[in-house]
Design a protein around this motif. Sequence first.
Motif, PDB file in Angstrom:
ATOM      1  N   ASP A 171      -3.165   4.510  -2.053  1.00 48.63           N
ATOM      2  CA  ASP A 171      -3.601   3.512  -3.028  1.00 48.63           C
ATOM      3  C   ASP A 171      -2.786   2.250  -2.843  1.00 48.63           C
ATOM      4  O   ASP A 171      -1.794   2.239  -2.108  1.00 48.63           O
ATOM      5  CB  ASP A 171      -3.411   4.019  -4.461  1.00 48.63           C
ATOM      6  CG  ASP A 171      -4.571   3.663  -5.379  1.00 48.63           C
ATOM      7  OD1 ASP A 171      -5.186   2.618  -5.154  1.00 48.63           O
ATOM      8  OD2 ASP A 171      -4.858   4.431  -6.303  1.00 48.63           O
ATOM      9  N   ARG A 172      -3.228   1.179  -3.502  1.00 52.79           N
ATOM     10  CA  ARG A 172      -2.377   0.019  -3.650  1.00 52.79           C
ATOM     11  C   ARG A 172      -1.304   0.373  -4.664  1.00 52.79           C
ATOM     12  O   ARG A 172      -1.545   1.163  -5.595  1.00 52.79           O
ATOM     13  CB  ARG A 172      -3.177  -1.186  -4.165  1.00 52.79           C
ATOM     14  CG  ARG A 172      -4.213  -1.713  -3.212  1.00 52.79           C
ATOM     15  CD  ARG A 172      -3.585  -2.411  -2.028  1.00 52.79           C
ATOM     16  NE  ARG A 172      -2.911  -3.647  -2.419  1.00 52.79           N
ATOM     17  CZ  ARG A 172      -2.090  -4.330  -1.614  1.00 52.79           C
ATOM     18  NH1 ARG A 172      -1.815  -3.873  -0.414  1.00 52.79           N
ATOM     19  NH2 ARG A 172      -1.527  -5.453  -2.031  1.00 52.79           N
ATOM     20  N   LYS A 220     -10.445  -4.710  -8.595  1.00 48.63           N
ATOM     21  CA  LYS A 220      -9.906  -3.927  -9.708  1.00 48.63           C
ATOM     22  C   LYS A 220      -9.137  -4.797 -10.695  1.00 48.63           C
ATOM     23  O   LYS A 220      -9.048  -4.469 -11.881  1.00 48.63           O
ATOM     24  CB  LYS A 220      -9.037  -2.794  -9.166  1.00 48.63           C
ATOM     25  CG  LYS A 220      -9.861  -1.782  -8.378  1.00 48.63           C
ATOM     26  CD  LYS A 220      -9.107  -0.518  -8.053  1.00 48.63           C
ATOM     27  CE  LYS A 220     -10.031   0.467  -7.332  1.00 48.63           C
ATOM     28  NZ  LYS A 220      -9.374   1.735  -6.982  1.00 48.63           N
ATOM     29  N   SER A 279      -4.216   9.130  -7.158  1.00 52.66           N
ATOM     30  CA  SER A 279      -4.777   8.062  -6.342  1.00 52.66           C
ATOM     31  C   SER A 279      -6.177   7.706  -6.817  1.00 52.66           C
ATOM     32  O   SER A 279      -7.069   8.552  -6.859  1.00 52.66           O
ATOM     33  CB  SER A 279      -4.832   8.506  -4.873  1.00 52.66           C
ATOM     34  OG  SER A 279      -5.660   7.649  -4.119  1.00 52.66           O
ATOM     35  N   SER A 280      -6.384   6.430  -7.148  1.00 54.04           N
ATOM     36  CA  SER A 280      -7.732   5.992  -7.535  1.00 54.04           C
ATOM     37  C   SER A 280      -8.686   6.111  -6.339  1.00 54.04           C
ATOM     38  O   SER A 280      -9.868   6.410  -6.513  1.00 54.04           O
ATOM     39  CB  SER A 280      -7.697   4.549  -8.042  1.00 54.04           C
ATOM     40  OG  SER A 280      -7.351   3.639  -7.019  1.00 54.04           O
ATOM     41  N   LEU A 281      -8.176   5.898  -5.113  1.00 55.71           N
ATOM     42  CA  LEU A 281      -9.021   6.024  -3.924  1.00 55.71           C
ATOM     43  C   LEU A 281      -9.484   7.460  -3.731  1.00 55.71           C
ATOM     44  O   LEU A 281     -10.615   7.709  -3.306  1.00 55.71           O
ATOM     45  CB  LEU A 281      -8.260   5.547  -2.679  1.00 55.71           C
ATOM     46  CG  LEU A 281      -7.815   4.087  -2.650  1.00 55.71           C
ATOM     47  CD1 LEU A 281      -7.118   3.772  -1.334  1.00 55.71           C
ATOM     48  CD2 LEU A 281      -8.996   3.157  -2.860  1.00 55.71           C
ATOM     49  N   ASP A 296      -2.499  -0.041  -8.062  1.00 51.84           N
ATOM     50  CA  ASP A 296      -3.691   0.701  -8.482  1.00 51.84           C
ATOM     51  C   ASP A 296      -3.448   2.196  -8.658  1.00 51.84           C
ATOM     52  O   ASP A 296      -4.294   2.890  -9.217  1.00 51.84           O
ATOM     53  CB  ASP A 296      -4.820   0.510  -7.449  1.00 51.84           C
ATOM     54  CG  ASP A 296      -5.361  -0.916  -7.437  1.00 51.84           C
ATOM     55  OD1 ASP A 296      -5.266  -1.585  -8.485  1.00 51.84           O
ATOM     56  OD2 ASP A 296      -5.859  -1.357  -6.397  1.00 51.84           O
ATOM     57  N   VAL A 297      -2.325   2.708  -8.159  1.00 50.75           N
ATOM     58  CA  VAL A 297      -2.046   4.127  -8.316  1.00 50.75           C
ATOM     59  C   VAL A 297      -1.853   4.430  -9.808  1.00 50.75           C
ATOM     60  O   VAL A 297      -1.329   3.606 -10.564  1.00 50.75           O
ATOM     61  CB  VAL A 297      -0.802   4.528  -7.488  1.00 50.75           C
ATOM     62  CG1 VAL A 297       0.459   3.939  -8.058  1.00 50.75           C
ATOM     63  CG2 VAL A 297      -0.705   6.037  -7.344  1.00 50.75           C
ATOM     64  N   ASP A 355       0.834  -1.200   0.000  1.00 44.31           N
ATOM     65  CA  ASP A 355       0.000   0.000   0.000  1.00 44.31           C
ATOM     66  C   ASP A 355       0.869   1.251   0.000  1.00 44.31           C
ATOM     67  O   ASP A 355       1.885   1.320   0.704  1.00 44.31           O
ATOM     68  CB  ASP A 355      -0.914   0.034   1.230  1.00 44.31           C
ATOM     69  CG  ASP A 355      -2.039  -0.982   1.148  1.00 44.31           C
ATOM     70  OD1 ASP A 355      -2.578  -1.158   0.048  1.00 44.31           O
ATOM     71  OD2 ASP A 355      -2.362  -1.598   2.173  1.00 44.31           O
TER      72      ASP A 355
END
Length: 562
Positions: free
Chosen positions: A446-447, A548, A460-462, A450-451, A432
């Motif tokens: 983000d992971r 995802k 950041s996707s979050l 996943d960034v 993370d």
Amino acid sequence: MLQTKLIPRTASAHEPPMLIKSLLAQSLKYEPQREIVYRDLFRMNYLEFNRRVRRLANTLTALGVKPGDTVAVFDWDSHRYLECFFGITGIGAILHTINVRLSPGQILYTMNHAEDKLVLIHEDFLPLLNAVKADLTTVEKYVLITDKVYADSTVGNTVPDGFEGEYETLLEKASDEYDFPDFDENTWATTFYTTGTTGNPKGVHFSHRQLFMHTMGLLTYVSGYECVSFKSSTDVYMPITPMFHVHAWGFPFLATMLAAKQIYPGRYEPEMLLRLLVKEGVTLSHCVPTILQMLVNSPAAQQFKPQLSRWKVIIGGSALTQGLAKAALELGIQVCAGYGMSETAPIMSVTYLNDEERPLPIGEQVNLRIRAGRIAPFVDLKLVDDHGNTVPHDGHSVGELVARGPWMTQGYYKEPEQSENLWRDGWLHTGDVASISPDNWIQIADRTKDVIKSGGEWVSSLAIEDLLSRVEGVAESAVIGLPDDRWGERPHALIVLKPDYTGKVTPAQIRASLQQQVEQGDINKWYVPDRVIFVPEIPKTSVGKIDKKKIRSEMREIILNA
């Protein structure tokens, strides 16, 4: 190693090991009359619970289970599962909590890999078992679990061929006298399997000592702060996280040690969950955002608003968005976030508001409550860059979050290379990307996978998902990055609309709402998704997280052609 002076040992002195049986023993000391409830089907007090755990130990022994053997359990969240937490581990055997949401092929792999010897299985999951039974290599015996015994006492006499009997019937025949032995606290107690991005599921395992220490750490953390406090005299606990997923985040061990009233809901059904919340006076739960979203959006939520106002909910598994937090707080639900992973048992941090933050109005607390929390007691967390160098804890700089603590797994079963990679440089690598503030607040960016790298900026996707959660009409969203010839990657969003907004909101309006924030200087342009696509539901993993990996692999063409 530092040279120290050890306390002399007395041959006759008792040095009790840290065993799960010690947690169970505390449940009879102060409030043995408190209840453990299963749906609207079964209830008992702690005196009866302890008797049933001893009966289970005798049943397992009679079925040939020995110390070191692995016992697999397929069940909904139930009093029986709680009994297995203590009965299986108490005899020195290993509890394998089967993830019933895996595919049959994955379940087969985990059972053979874990070398399961005995299987306890609820009849609802017999189709899963039947799909793999012929290929199981180590299982010797099976025991049926069914809720029908609570309505029909003759059910226990009719079990499938090849089964040793029905759970309740076997317990009823067993003695309730059993003296749980002492053994090494580093004895393997539990195992379960976590799915990664590639390859087969990985077996995570924990010792008695690790689970004992996790319970003590959890107790330390939840003993004071009002959002996640757990006081056995006033709190009623109901997990809404599957018990196969990191022991329901470890709370059942703590609830049993405290002899708190416990409610087990079985299969997750909104009406049943709300009914139990109201009837049994539930005050503390934990779940992934999807479950809370389902309950908050339920038509019955407003009807039960007075009862919900005493409910405290810890959110984990995926990020708690500002939109969901506000919706819950408006119903009076004291919601906050926690952070952990399967490999860390799982607690690493939970929301804690200090003396300066606690008096803030609820509206001003939202941004704190949706963070991943403050670092838990006895846990060390730090940030590192790609070269292993420490990143400052200034609340702005980001790096990979790495961890150390007394209850974290030593590695993956039969996976020495992956275990070494997990613990490289002496720290457990979470995967993370996060920041840590000087006052120990964790903010997950983000992971690492996943960034999104767009136009030279890390996005950041979050963070985009949190922005979308505040847009009127948005119930849920998932954001992924896809390749872009000009910018490297660009974000794309899948959105589930609230029922009343279907057909009334367009993708262009969603993007325009974020573009307005760009023009106001609140966010930069890279946070506006290239595409917004409305979908009926968002793919989830077996434990309720946004999948995802599946979105990228299965929906890429749909997104790009939309």
